[in-house]
Design an enzyme around this catalytic site. Structure first.
Site, short mmCIF file in Angstrom:
data_model
loop_
_atom_site.label_atom_id
_atom_site.label_comp_id
_atom_site.label_asym_id
_atom_site.label_seq_id
_atom_site.Cartn_x
_atom_site.Cartn_y
_atom_site.Cartn_z
N GLU A 56 0.72 -1.27 -0.18
CA GLU A 56 0.07 0.16 -0.08
C GLU A 56 0.93 1.31 -0.09
O GLU A 56 0.36 2.47 -0.83
CB GLU A 56 -0.99 -0.01 1.11
CG GLU A 56 -2.14 -0.86 0.93
CD GLU A 56 -2.89 -0.91 -0.20
OE1 GLU A 56 -2.85 0.43 -0.51
OE2 GLU A 56 -3.49 -1.85 -0.70
N TYR A 139 -6.92 6.44 4.09
CA TYR A 139 -7.00 5.29 3.04
C TYR A 139 -5.93 3.92 3.50
O TYR A 139 -6.43 2.75 3.43
CB TYR A 139 -6.30 5.74 1.82
CG TYR A 139 -5.98 4.90 0.87
CD1 TYR A 139 -7.10 4.01 0.21
CD2 TYR A 139 -4.51 4.29 0.72
CE1 TYR A 139 -6.61 3.00 -0.58
CE2 TYR A 139 -4.39 3.00 -0.25
CZ TYR A 139 -5.47 2.62 -0.74
OH TYR A 139 -5.22 1.41 -1.65
N ASP A 157 -9.28 4.57 -3.23
CA ASP A 157 -8.26 5.15 -3.77
C ASP A 157 -8.80 5.80 -5.03
O ASP A 157 -9.87 5.75 -5.45
CB ASP A 157 -7.03 4.09 -3.98
CG ASP A 157 -7.63 3.19 -5.15
OD1 ASP A 157 -8.81 3.04 -5.84
OD2 ASP A 157 -6.82 2.60 -5.85
N CYS A 212 -12.40 0.12 -15.76
CA CYS A 212 -12.93 1.57 -15.94
C CYS A 212 -11.67 2.51 -15.82
O CYS A 212 -11.96 3.34 -14.77
CB CYS A 212 -14.01 1.76 -14.72
SG CYS A 212 -15.03 3.11 -14.60
N CYS A 222 -17.24 -4.37 -18.66
CA CYS A 222 -17.50 -4.09 -17.53
C CYS A 222 -18.62 -5.01 -17.05
O CYS A 222 -19.83 -5.05 -17.83
CB CYS A 222 -17.92 -2.51 -17.43
SG CYS A 222 -18.29 -2.06 -15.72
N CYS A 228 -24.54 1.12 -15.39
CA CYS A 228 -23.62 2.28 -15.15
C CYS A 228 -24.45 3.62 -15.16
O CYS A 228 -24.87 3.92 -16.42
CB CYS A 228 -22.50 2.27 -15.95
SG CYS A 228 -21.45 3.72 -15.94
#
Length: 315
Positions: A56, A139, A157, A212, A222, A228
Protein backbone atom coordinates in the site's frame (compact mmCIF):
# COMPACT_ATOMS: atom_id res chain seq x y z
CA UNK A 1 -28.11 25.42 10.86
CA UNK A 2 -30.73 22.86 11.87
CA UNK A 3 -31.92 20.49 9.16
CA UNK A 4 -35.57 20.70 8.23
CA UNK A 5 -37.75 17.55 8.32
CA UNK A 6 -37.91 17.68 4.52
CA UNK A 7 -34.13 17.83 4.20
CA UNK A 8 -33.69 15.01 6.70
CA UNK A 9 -36.25 12.93 4.85
CA UNK A 10 -34.56 13.57 1.51
CA UNK A 11 -31.18 12.55 2.94
CA UNK A 12 -32.68 9.35 4.27
CA UNK A 13 -34.21 8.56 0.86
CA UNK A 14 -30.86 9.23 -0.83
CA UNK A 15 -29.04 6.96 1.60
CA UNK A 16 -31.60 4.22 1.07
CA UNK A 17 -31.29 4.55 -2.71
CA UNK A 18 -27.50 4.35 -2.49
CA UNK A 19 -27.67 1.25 -0.32
CA UNK A 20 -30.08 -0.36 -2.78
CA UNK A 21 -27.76 0.57 -5.64
CA UNK A 22 -24.90 -1.08 -3.79
CA UNK A 23 -26.80 -4.33 -3.39
CA UNK A 24 -27.39 -4.44 -7.16
CA UNK A 25 -23.69 -3.87 -7.84
CA UNK A 26 -22.13 -6.19 -5.28
CA UNK A 27 -22.74 -9.55 -6.98
CA UNK A 28 -21.65 -8.63 -10.52
CA UNK A 29 -18.51 -6.83 -9.32
CA UNK A 30 -17.33 -9.48 -6.86
CA UNK A 31 -18.12 -12.29 -9.33
CA UNK A 32 -16.05 -10.47 -11.95
CA UNK A 33 -13.23 -10.13 -9.44
CA UNK A 34 -13.28 -13.86 -8.69
CA UNK A 35 -12.66 -14.52 -12.36
CA UNK A 36 -10.37 -11.68 -13.40
CA UNK A 37 -8.33 -10.58 -10.36
CA UNK A 38 -4.60 -10.43 -10.98
CA UNK A 39 -2.38 -12.80 -9.02
CA UNK A 40 -0.40 -10.18 -7.13
CA UNK A 41 2.02 -11.17 -4.36
CA UNK A 42 0.42 -8.97 -1.71
CA UNK A 43 -2.91 -10.73 -2.31
CA UNK A 44 -1.50 -14.14 -1.44
CA UNK A 45 -2.04 -15.48 2.09
CA UNK A 46 1.68 -15.69 2.76
CA UNK A 47 2.05 -11.92 2.27
CA UNK A 48 0.47 -11.28 5.65
CA UNK A 49 -0.42 -7.87 7.03
CA UNK A 50 3.14 -6.56 6.64
CA UNK A 51 3.21 -7.48 2.96
CA UNK A 52 -0.11 -5.72 2.47
CA UNK A 53 1.14 -2.61 4.27
CA UNK A 54 4.36 -2.48 2.22
CA UNK A 55 2.36 -2.79 -1.00
CA UNK A 56 0.00 0.00 0.00
CA UNK A 57 2.86 2.40 0.69
CA UNK A 58 4.53 1.50 -2.61
CA UNK A 59 1.41 1.62 -4.77
CA UNK A 60 0.53 5.21 -3.90
CA UNK A 61 0.84 7.10 -7.21
CA UNK A 62 2.96 4.28 -8.66
CA UNK A 63 1.82 1.58 -11.14
CA UNK A 64 1.90 -2.11 -10.25
CA UNK A 65 4.50 -2.90 -12.93
CA UNK A 66 7.05 -0.63 -11.26
CA UNK A 67 6.22 -1.77 -7.75
CA UNK A 68 6.48 -5.53 -8.28
CA UNK A 69 10.30 -5.94 -8.47
CA UNK A 70 10.96 -3.50 -5.62
CA UNK A 71 8.28 -5.15 -3.47
CA UNK A 72 9.79 -8.59 -3.95
CA UNK A 73 13.28 -7.32 -3.08
CA UNK A 74 11.96 -5.41 -0.07
CA UNK A 75 10.14 -8.39 1.45
CA UNK A 76 13.10 -10.68 0.81
CA UNK A 77 15.33 -8.29 2.75
CA UNK A 78 12.83 -7.17 5.39
CA UNK A 79 10.20 -9.90 5.81
CA UNK A 80 9.01 -8.42 9.13
CA UNK A 81 8.63 -4.86 10.46
CA UNK A 82 11.38 -5.55 13.01
CA UNK A 83 13.84 -6.31 10.21
CA UNK A 84 13.30 -2.91 8.62
CA UNK A 85 13.21 -1.07 11.96
CA UNK A 86 16.63 -2.48 12.84
CA UNK A 87 18.28 -0.69 9.90
CA UNK A 88 18.93 3.02 9.36
CA UNK A 89 16.17 4.90 7.53
CA UNK A 90 18.65 5.68 4.77
CA UNK A 91 18.66 2.01 3.82
CA UNK A 92 14.91 2.23 3.22
CA UNK A 93 15.50 5.22 0.95
CA UNK A 94 18.26 3.32 -0.87
CA UNK A 95 16.07 0.24 -1.40
CA UNK A 96 13.17 2.39 -2.56
CA UNK A 97 15.10 2.97 -5.76
CA UNK A 98 13.22 4.87 -8.45
CA UNK A 99 9.66 4.31 -7.22
CA UNK A 100 9.32 8.04 -6.71
CA UNK A 101 8.02 10.08 -3.77
CA UNK A 102 10.81 8.68 -1.54
CA UNK A 103 9.39 10.20 1.63
CA UNK A 104 7.13 7.15 1.55
CA UNK A 105 10.23 5.06 2.33
CA UNK A 106 10.95 7.13 5.43
CA UNK A 107 7.33 6.89 6.52
CA UNK A 108 7.29 3.14 6.04
CA UNK A 109 10.47 2.87 8.11
CA UNK A 110 8.88 5.01 10.82
CA UNK A 111 5.75 2.84 10.76
CA UNK A 112 7.87 -0.32 11.07
CA UNK A 113 9.69 1.16 14.06
CA UNK A 114 6.39 2.07 15.73
CA UNK A 115 5.00 -1.42 15.06
CA UNK A 116 8.06 -2.92 16.73
CA UNK A 117 7.91 -0.56 19.71
CA UNK A 118 4.14 -0.45 20.29
CA UNK A 119 2.83 -3.77 19.00
CA UNK A 120 5.61 -6.28 19.50
CA UNK A 121 6.45 -6.40 15.80
CA UNK A 122 2.96 -7.36 14.60
CA UNK A 123 0.98 -5.06 12.32
CA UNK A 124 -2.04 -4.10 14.46
CA UNK A 125 -5.53 -5.25 13.50
CA UNK A 126 -7.53 -2.32 14.84
CA UNK A 127 -8.22 0.53 12.45
CA UNK A 128 -7.54 3.16 15.14
CA UNK A 129 -4.17 1.58 15.95
CA UNK A 130 -3.25 1.48 12.28
CA UNK A 131 -4.26 5.11 11.87
CA UNK A 132 -2.04 6.06 14.82
CA UNK A 133 1.09 4.73 13.09
CA UNK A 134 3.36 7.41 11.58
CA UNK A 135 2.86 7.79 7.86
CA UNK A 136 -0.47 5.94 7.85
CA UNK A 137 -3.50 7.93 6.74
CA UNK A 138 -7.16 7.06 6.48
CA UNK A 139 -6.79 5.28 3.14
CA UNK A 140 -3.83 3.09 4.18
CA UNK A 141 -5.41 2.20 7.53
CA UNK A 142 -8.64 1.15 5.82
CA UNK A 143 -6.79 -0.77 3.12
CA UNK A 144 -4.66 -2.77 5.57
CA UNK A 145 -7.63 -3.49 7.85
CA UNK A 146 -9.66 -4.62 4.86
CA UNK A 147 -7.14 -6.48 2.70
CA UNK A 148 -5.04 -8.00 5.49
CA UNK A 149 -7.69 -8.64 8.12
CA UNK A 150 -10.92 -8.90 6.12
CA UNK A 151 -12.64 -6.05 7.93
CA UNK A 152 -15.46 -3.83 6.71
CA UNK A 153 -14.08 -0.43 5.69
CA UNK A 154 -14.58 1.95 2.79
CA UNK A 155 -11.29 1.91 0.84
CA UNK A 156 -11.19 4.92 -1.45
CA UNK A 157 -8.29 5.15 -3.87
CA UNK A 158 -8.34 6.89 -7.25
CA UNK A 159 -9.59 3.80 -9.06
CA UNK A 160 -12.48 3.20 -6.65
CA UNK A 161 -13.48 6.86 -6.70
CA UNK A 162 -13.62 6.76 -10.51
CA UNK A 163 -15.78 3.62 -10.54
CA UNK A 164 -18.24 5.15 -8.07
CA UNK A 165 -18.27 8.49 -9.92
CA UNK A 166 -19.27 6.77 -13.15
CA UNK A 167 -21.42 3.88 -11.98
CA UNK A 168 -23.42 5.75 -9.34
CA UNK A 169 -22.96 9.52 -9.72
CA UNK A 170 -23.00 9.55 -13.54
CA UNK A 171 -19.81 11.60 -13.89
CA UNK A 172 -16.76 10.80 -15.99
CA UNK A 173 -14.30 11.66 -13.23
CA UNK A 174 -14.44 12.21 -9.47
CA UNK A 175 -13.38 15.54 -7.96
CA UNK A 176 -9.67 16.27 -7.81
CA UNK A 177 -9.66 15.75 -4.03
CA UNK A 178 -11.74 13.24 -2.08
CA UNK A 179 -14.90 14.84 -0.70
CA UNK A 180 -17.15 14.09 2.26
CA UNK A 181 -19.90 13.16 -0.20
CA UNK A 182 -17.64 10.50 -1.77
CA UNK A 183 -16.84 9.03 1.63
CA UNK A 184 -20.52 8.96 2.53
CA UNK A 185 -21.37 7.23 -0.75
CA UNK A 186 -18.58 4.68 -0.27
CA UNK A 187 -19.90 3.81 3.19
CA UNK A 188 -23.45 3.51 1.87
CA UNK A 189 -22.33 1.12 -0.88
CA UNK A 190 -20.45 -1.22 1.48
CA UNK A 191 -21.86 -4.73 1.83
CA UNK A 192 -23.01 -5.46 5.35
CA UNK A 193 -20.97 -8.58 6.10
CA UNK A 194 -17.22 -8.22 6.55
CA UNK A 195 -16.09 -10.90 4.11
CA UNK A 196 -18.11 -9.50 1.21
CA UNK A 197 -17.17 -5.93 2.15
CA UNK A 198 -13.44 -6.79 2.03
CA UNK A 199 -13.84 -8.47 -1.35
CA UNK A 200 -15.92 -5.53 -2.62
CA UNK A 201 -13.11 -3.14 -1.65
CA UNK A 202 -10.54 -5.13 -3.61
CA UNK A 203 -12.91 -5.77 -6.52
CA UNK A 204 -13.88 -2.14 -7.10
CA UNK A 205 -10.21 -1.17 -7.01
CA UNK A 206 -9.34 -3.86 -9.56
CA UNK A 207 -12.27 -2.86 -11.78
CA UNK A 208 -11.00 0.71 -11.89
CA UNK A 209 -7.44 -0.42 -12.59
CA UNK A 210 -8.24 -2.87 -15.40
CA UNK A 211 -11.56 -1.87 -16.99
CA UNK A 212 -12.95 1.47 -15.81
CA UNK A 213 -9.69 3.26 -16.53
CA UNK A 214 -9.22 7.01 -16.66
CA UNK A 215 -8.54 7.43 -20.37
CA UNK A 216 -9.93 4.32 -22.05
CA UNK A 217 -12.76 2.66 -20.14
CA UNK A 218 -13.69 -0.68 -21.71
CA UNK A 219 -17.40 -0.63 -21.05
CA UNK A 220 -17.97 -3.79 -23.11
CA UNK A 221 -15.92 -5.72 -20.52
CA UNK A 222 -17.53 -4.10 -17.50
CA UNK A 223 -19.76 -6.32 -15.36
CA UNK A 224 -21.99 -3.38 -14.40
CA UNK A 225 -22.15 -1.50 -17.70
CA UNK A 226 -25.92 -2.09 -17.92
CA UNK A 227 -26.33 -0.29 -14.58
CA UNK A 228 -23.70 2.41 -15.01
CA UNK A 229 -25.23 5.86 -14.59
CA UNK A 230 -22.54 7.54 -16.69
CA UNK A 231 -22.93 5.13 -19.62
CA UNK A 232 -26.73 5.29 -19.45
CA UNK A 233 -26.50 9.08 -19.60
CA UNK A 234 -24.55 8.85 -22.85
CA UNK A 235 -21.06 9.07 -21.29
CA UNK A 236 -21.08 12.88 -20.91
CA UNK A 237 -17.70 14.58 -20.98
CA UNK A 238 -16.16 15.90 -17.80
CA UNK A 239 -17.41 19.42 -17.07
CA UNK A 240 -15.69 20.11 -13.76
CA UNK A 241 -12.31 21.67 -12.97
CA UNK A 242 -9.51 20.65 -15.34
CA UNK A 243 -7.89 17.34 -14.52
CA UNK A 244 -4.48 17.76 -12.97
CA UNK A 245 -1.73 16.45 -15.22
CA UNK A 246 1.55 15.23 -13.77
CA UNK A 247 4.73 16.72 -15.16
CA UNK A 248 8.22 15.58 -14.32
CA UNK A 249 10.86 16.76 -16.81
CA UNK A 250 12.60 19.88 -15.60
CA UNK A 251 10.83 19.97 -12.24
CA UNK A 252 12.29 19.99 -8.76
CA UNK A 253 11.08 16.39 -8.47
CA UNK A 254 13.38 15.40 -11.30
CA UNK A 255 16.33 17.19 -9.72
CA UNK A 256 15.63 15.58 -6.33
CA UNK A 257 15.50 12.20 -8.02
CA UNK A 258 18.88 12.75 -9.68
CA UNK A 259 20.49 13.85 -6.41
CA UNK A 260 19.06 10.88 -4.53
CA UNK A 261 20.23 8.51 -7.27
CA UNK A 262 23.84 9.59 -6.68
CA UNK A 263 23.49 9.13 -2.91
CA UNK A 264 21.81 5.73 -3.26
CA UNK A 265 24.67 4.43 -5.39
CA UNK A 266 27.40 5.79 -3.13
CA UNK A 267 29.02 3.58 -0.50
CA UNK A 268 29.76 6.55 1.75
CA UNK A 269 29.23 10.31 2.04
CA UNK A 270 29.24 12.30 -1.20
CA UNK A 271 30.93 15.70 -1.65
CA UNK A 272 28.96 18.73 -2.78
CA UNK A 273 30.98 18.86 -6.01
CA UNK A 274 29.64 15.46 -7.11
CA UNK A 275 26.06 16.53 -6.44
CA UNK A 276 26.63 19.80 -8.30
CA UNK A 277 27.41 17.81 -11.44
CA UNK A 278 23.92 16.28 -11.72
CA UNK A 279 22.08 19.50 -12.67
CA UNK A 280 23.29 22.64 -14.42
CA UNK A 281 20.92 25.21 -12.90
CA UNK A 282 22.43 26.07 -9.49
CA UNK A 283 19.40 27.75 -7.89
CA UNK A 284 17.06 24.88 -8.67
CA UNK A 285 19.70 22.34 -7.66
CA UNK A 286 20.25 24.05 -4.31
CA UNK A 287 16.51 24.29 -3.72
CA UNK A 288 16.07 20.60 -4.45
CA UNK A 289 18.93 19.62 -2.15
CA UNK A 290 17.62 21.84 0.63
CA UNK A 291 14.23 20.19 0.23
CA UNK A 292 15.74 16.73 0.55
CA UNK A 293 17.55 17.77 3.73
CA UNK A 294 14.38 19.37 5.12
CA UNK A 295 12.38 16.20 4.39
CA UNK A 296 14.92 14.05 6.23
CA UNK A 297 15.92 12.18 3.08
CA UNK A 298 19.51 13.50 3.11
CA UNK A 299 21.84 14.31 6.00
CA UNK A 300 24.37 17.14 5.60
CA UNK A 301 27.79 16.54 7.15
CA UNK A 302 30.71 18.84 7.94
CA UNK A 303 32.95 19.75 5.04
CA UNK A 304 30.18 19.91 2.42
CA UNK A 305 29.46 16.19 2.47
CA UNK A 306 26.05 14.51 2.23
CA UNK A 307 24.67 11.01 2.85
CA UNK A 308 21.43 9.11 3.22
CA UNK A 309 20.07 9.41 6.79
CA UNK A 310 21.47 7.21 9.53
CA UNK A 311 19.36 8.57 12.35
CA UNK A 312 15.73 7.76 13.12
CA UNK A 313 13.34 8.55 10.29
CA UNK A 314 10.99 11.49 10.49
CA UNK A 315 7.23 11.16 10.51
Amino acid sequence: MTSTPAATGAAAVTAANEATEGVRLHGPVTDWFDEHARDLPWRRPEAGAWGVMVSEFMLQQTPVSRVLPVYEQWLARWPRPADLAAEPPGEAVRAWGRLGYPRRALRLHAAASAIQERHGGDVPREHAQLLALPGVGEYTAAAVASFAYGQRHAVLDTNVRRVFARAVAGRQYPPNATTAAERKLARALLPQDEETAAKWAAATMELGALVCTARGPECVRCPISAQCAWRLAGSPAHDGPPRRGQTYAGTDRQVRGKLLAVLREALGPVPQSVLDAVWDEPVQRARALDGLVSDGLVEPLPGGMYRLPLGRSTT
